[in-house]
Each structure stands twice: as C-alpha cells, then as structure tokens.
Design a protein around this motif. Structure first.
Motif, short mmCIF file in Angstrom:
data_model
loop_
_atom_site.label_atom_id
_atom_site.label_comp_id
_atom_site.label_asym_id
_atom_site.label_seq_id
_atom_site.Cartn_x
_atom_site.Cartn_y
_atom_site.Cartn_z
N SER A 30 -3.12 8.98 -4.04
CA SER A 30 -1.87 8.38 -3.57
C SER A 30 -1.07 9.33 -2.67
O SER A 30 -0.03 8.95 -2.14
N PHE A 31 -1.58 10.56 -2.49
CA PHE A 31 -0.84 11.52 -1.66
C PHE A 31 -1.04 11.20 -0.18
O PHE A 31 -2.13 10.84 0.26
N THR A 32 0.05 11.34 0.57
CA THR A 32 -0.05 11.21 2.02
C THR A 32 0.73 12.35 2.67
O THR A 32 1.71 12.84 2.10
N TYR A 60 3.16 2.88 -3.41
CA TYR A 60 2.79 3.87 -4.43
C TYR A 60 2.33 5.19 -3.81
O TYR A 60 1.80 6.04 -4.50
N GLU A 61 2.55 5.37 -2.53
CA GLU A 61 2.20 6.63 -1.90
C GLU A 61 3.25 7.69 -2.22
O GLU A 61 4.43 7.37 -2.40
N LEU A 76 -4.39 12.50 7.48
CA LEU A 76 -2.93 12.31 7.41
C LEU A 76 -2.57 11.25 6.37
O LEU A 76 -1.59 11.38 5.64
N ARG A 77 -3.38 10.20 6.31
CA ARG A 77 -3.08 9.11 5.38
C ARG A 77 -3.37 9.50 3.93
O ARG A 77 -2.60 9.19 3.04
N GLU A 93 0.82 -1.20 0.00
CA GLU A 93 0.00 0.00 0.00
C GLU A 93 0.86 1.25 0.00
O GLU A 93 0.61 2.22 -0.73
N GLU A 94 1.93 1.23 0.82
CA GLU A 94 2.78 2.41 0.95
C GLU A 94 3.67 2.62 -0.27
O GLU A 94 4.16 3.72 -0.51
N PRO A 150 6.56 9.78 5.35
CA PRO A 150 5.11 9.84 5.62
C PRO A 150 4.83 9.99 7.12
O PRO A 150 5.50 9.37 7.94
#
Lengths: 86, 517
Positions: A20-22, A8-9, B206-207, A5-6, A85
């Motif tokens: 996809s932005f965090t 492609y953030e 935040l996520r 999951e992370e 992140p």
C-alpha cells in the motif's frame, strides 16, 4: 478526488515494503535532488579525472549539466510538497 | 460545451482543424500506396530488413558470421522480420508486405492514441484529432510506410502503456502481464523500446515500490531468458551483431539539430503536454503517460544523436505527446469551472487552434500530380525537396531522413536498368542496396553498415572479403553512400574503377568494375 485504490495508499516511509506504500512528492524530490546533483558533479569530474582530454566542457557536457541542474531544481521544489502521492 | 454560446466558433475551428489533419492522413495514405508499389530500396538499408525476413522464411538466423561468404549479418531484433515471413512463402520476396505492415501499425497506433484519450476524457472529437496528430507528424509520416521495424515497436509500446496505465493501479494481474509482455515484444522489435521500459518501471516504482520490484524482476527474467536463448541459438552472433556492433559514435550537433526541429514542428502540442506534465508533477499525480512522455523525450532525444539514428527516435515521445495533450484538452473541455467562466472563450480558441496550427506546421505534400499539384498551386506552396515535394521540415537538418517524397516512373525504370546490369554481370555482385540483387535473383552479399559497425567496434576480420575484392572476384560493386569499412573502400578503390552512374530516387548509384578486366 481520491478513488478507492488511492484511499488505502500510504506515503509513510516505515511501510516502504508494503503493497500500500506509494512514493510521496517529498521522497521523489529527494531522489531527484540526489540524482541531479550527483550527476552534475559526475559530469564535471569527467574533466577533472580525464586530464589528457582536449577542449574543456563541450556542447554535449554543457547540455547534460543544464539537464542535471533542472532535475535537481525540480527535486528541490518538490520537497516542500510533503506527503502528497507523487 | 455544445450548448454554450461558444459552440459555433469551437465547432467551426475544430472542423477546419479536422480537415487539415485529415488531409495529412490523405497524403500519408498516398505516400504509402506509392512506396508499397515501388519495388526497390527507398530508404537506405531497407533492403537488408527484407533480407532478414527472407532468411527467417527459410528458417535461418540473420545473425551470421560476417567473416565468411556472403559476409551478411543484421543488427536488428527478430520480431518485425518474422511477422511478414509467411508472405515470402506465398508471394516471394517483396517490399510490399513489410511496408504495408509498418503502415498499418502506424494507423493502429493512432487508433490506440485516440482510444486512450477517449477513455480518460470522453471527448470524441479531441480523441480523433489526437490520433490524427500522430500521423501528421513529419517524423512519423516519412517512416510510416517503410520496411522498417521502428513504428511497429511504437505500436507495441503504445498498447503496453495504455494497458498498464490502468491495470497496474487496479491490480489486474493478467493485464499487467499482458502490458509487460507487449513491452518485451517491442524490445525484440527494436532495442530502443528499452527507453519505454525504463519509463514503465520508474512509474510503477513511484506507484508502489514493492509491486514494481516484483513485476520488474519477472519482466527482466523473461527478457533475459529470450536473450540467452537467442545468443546460444546463434552461437554468440546475436550478442556480437546486435549489442557489440550497435554502439555508435555520438554527434551533439545531430542531437541539437533534431531537438530544435522537433520543438519547432510540434510546439503547439508539446507546450500543453509539458504544462500538463508539470501540473501532474506538482498538483496532481504523475500518470504513466506523463512519465512516458518525459523519459522518451529526454532519452530518445539524446539517443537520436548517435550515428545511424535520426528523427524516428522521437516517435515514441510523439505518441506520448499526442496522448498527454489530448488528455489535457479533453479534461479542460470537461472542467465544470471552465464551463461557467470567461476562460471558456480562451479555451474555445486554444484547443482547435492548437490542432489547426499543428496541422499547418507539420504540412507536407507533393507539389505535382493530378491531385496534389492543383492543391499545392492553390495554396501557393512551392517545392523545397527535389523540385517536386514540400516538407515543412525541409531536408536541411542532420539526422532528419531525406525521404517523404513520392517515387516516380523514372525511378522504377532506372531501378530496372540497375537490375539488368546485375543480371548481365559475369559473377557475384555487391550492391550497397540489397533490392537490386534480390530482384535480379543474385546473392545478397554483405551488409555495409553492419560491417562498418563491426569494424569500428574492433570485431571485424574481413580477410576473405578483402581477398575476393583484391582478386577481382566480384563482377560489379555498386556504391551509393560508401558505408563500408575503410579497408573495404580502400580495396575497392585500388582494384576497381568507376564505370557508370545511374541515378534513382535522387541517389547516385556508382558502378565499380574490376580495373584489370
């Protein structure tokens, strides 16, 4: 370790509105710094504008001021952590 | 860990910690059985929650106009009171099922906490102790078996948090909808769930801000729609009774006192929870549990300082503390680096000692009776509450509920003495605790704290009630804490005289009769 999951953030602010932005630690730090300092001066302003009030800065206000300073300090220390992140 | 040289001391200490926390569970079960069989009000205002349930069982809203007879209304959301309403149809009015429901909700919350810790760490023993630690908290213990909505709200919040913690990141839309739906249900169990909703929305933002805004908009739309329906269906009384009359004065000394008590009793799990939250903030990613813990601790702690609030306002933060501390202990135990290092010895001591010390610092038990009397005596524990109960928190802190002790047969006898007096009264009776009127088969007239709140908010008229008092139309008025608005108390003092006092459960019930009769 980043999970699938992370992977492609992104924390690139230009993609703020994408799915996809965090939020990065830097951006969170800036938020907290603004909220903390803004609230600090807002609480102080209660005494400046509410001139008829007796007793100065009371225990609740002192606690609130301390809390806002802690929030601002946490924000300040998060900013150097960059694009990780939050 | 089992194969290492430190397994035996670790297991030995974990075993002792388990015994201490299981003993706390035993005390909680005994307390619940004691209260479930007690037919009267135990905690102030409990009876009015039963009245709400009775009204729902009759398909009536409890959000009524307090300016006309019977001058009753409620300021609590409906869900908790609707759940036991079918039992009124079967068994009639009783505290038993509402208290049982709340206690079962508390046990289920502990199970969900254990599940959350186990899901993330696969450490069964630590997961078990995390759940038991929730029940052992003094703040949770004495609220658990009350006919009150608070701990059912915490159950719904906790399930919502555990669901959302994984579902949002994995984009499992059905589970996200379920989690947010449970949060709405928590909010319509008690308004305080708004704090947990803030935590969830902040963490989702935040996520991913975009998805957070979209889900947040749907969440708010559903919540507001229910609110509008309730307001329209009750001709605006829902708004007046639950919102306008729910803004109470703030007492900083109550807030500080409760905060210090919370820190003192829970320090051994709070410290690892705070450290792990800081670790996630600076070195990892903030989990929903950590954000929930931080926001409920701060905002719940502040809200605890308002009039009518108290230690129960910390219970969401305590549930979060149990999950976060359980996760850190579980992950430390799983760390391959620590497995091979000298630090392992320290860890071996810290984890079970933290649970053991927490169990001791939250200790409470009756100091008499065939089971607890000898235990208290063997442990050299002296009563510090009502001469028959020990509570490590004592009753000295403003806002800490003066409950947790067991009721006695004498309390039941004295309760029925009050019921007899009400039944023999020639006319309507106002009782500050509703149970006596319910058991006596009389109308429940007014809700004193609600009248007080409306009066302080400037939206209480009360002319008809004052006229009835001045005309001696009430055969008896029974006061316990004098929570009525000032004009009502003045009218009572001018037109009625105290004629009798009956003590039940440590509280004096003063009987006021018409002065001219």
């Amino acid at each position: 370790m980043a999970n699938s999951e992370e992977s492609y953030e992104t924390t690139d602010i230009k993609q703020f509105a994408s799915t996809s932005f965090t939020i990065s630690k830097r951006l969170l730090g800036i938020f907290l710094l603004i909220i903390g300092t803004g609230s600090f001066f807002g609480i102080l302003a209660i005494d400046i504008f509410d001139v008829g009030r007796q007793g100065g800065i009371g225990p609740s206000q002192q606690a609130a001021l301390a809390l806002t300073l802690i929030v601002a300090l946490i924000g300040l220390t998060l900013i150097p952590l960059g694009d990780k992140p939050a | 860990m089992r194969a290492s040289r430190v397994a035996w001391p670790y297991n030995g200490l974990m075993f002792v910690a388990s015994i201490v926390l299981l003993f706390s569970l035993g005390v909680a079960i005994a307390y619940a059985v004691n209260l479930i069989t007690f037919p009267f009000d135990y905690d102030q205002g409990e009876g009015f929650e039963l009245v709400d349930t009775i009204l729902f069982s009759q398909f009536q809203w409890p959000y009524q106009n307090t300016d006309s007879y019977p001058f009753y209304s409620s300021n609590y959301p409906p869900l908790f009171h609707i759940l036991p309403a079918p039992f009124v149809w079967i068994f009639g009015p009783s505290y038993a099922y509402g208290r049982l429901l709340s206690f079962i909700a508390t046990l289920l919350t502990a199970v969900v906490i254990s599940y959350a810790v186990y899901r993330d760490t696969h450490q069964r023993w630590i997961a078990l102790l995390s759940g038991l630690a929730y029940i052992s908290s003094n703040f949770v213990y004495h609220n658990a078996p009350l006919f009150r909505q608070h701990l059912t709200m915490v159950l719904l919040e906790t399930i919502a948090i555990v669901v959302l913690a994984q579902a949002f990141q994995k984009r499992e839309n059905k589970l996200i909808a379920l989690g947010l739906g449970l949060l709405i249900a928590a909010g319509y169990t008690k308004q305080l769930a708004a704090i947990s909703a803030v935590a969830v929305l902040v963490w989702m933002f935040l996520r991913n801000p975009r998805r957070a805004v979209l889900w947040g908009a749907a969440f708010v739309a559903v919540g507001v729609a229910i609110f509008v329906v309730l307001t329209v269906a009750t001709s605006g009384e829902w708004w007046r009774q639950t919102i306008i009359a729910n803004v109470n004065a703030f007492n900083p000394f109550q807030m500080f006192g409760l905060a210090l008590l919370w820190l003192r009793l829970h320090a051994l799990l709070l410290i690892p929870a705070v450290l792990y939250t800081l670790y996630e903030l600076y070195f990892s990613r903030l989990s929903l549990y950590a954000v929930w813990f931080g926001i409920t601790a701060i905002l719940g702690g502040i809200a605890a300082g308002t009039w009518g609030a108290g230690d129960s306002y910390y219970t969401s933060a305590i549930a979060a503390m149990c999950i976060v501390s359980g996760r850190v202990f579980g992950q430390v135990g799983n760390s391959p680096r620590l497995r091979q290092s000298a630090a392992k010895a320290v860890v071996v001591l810290i984890i079970p000692m933290a649970y053991l010390g927490y169990g001791v610092s939250t200790l409470k038990l009756p100091t008499e009776g065939p089971i607890f009397g000898p235990i208290a005596s063997a442990l050299s524990i002296e009563p510090n509450v009502m001469g028959r109960h020990f509570d490590s928190a004592t009753y000295d802190v403003l806002g800490y509920a003066n409950i947790g002790h067991f009721t006695t047969r004498e309390d039941v006898r004295n309760g029925y003495r009050i019921v007899d007096l009400i039944q023999n009264a020639d006319g309507p009776v106002i009782s500050e605790d509703a149970a006596f009127s319910i058991v006596a088969g009389k109308d429940v007239i007014t809700n004193p704290t609600q009248l007080r709140n409306l009066y302080l908010a400037g939206v209480w008229e009360g002319a008809e009630l004052l006229k009835m008092i001045e005309n001696d139309q009430f055969a008896l008025i029974i006061l316990r804490a004098s929570f009525f608005p000032t004009p009502v108390l003045e009218a009572i003092q001018e037109n009625y005289s105290p004629t009798k006092v009956i003590t039940m459960n440590g509280f004096d019930y003063v009987f006021w009769s018409p002065a001219n009769k």
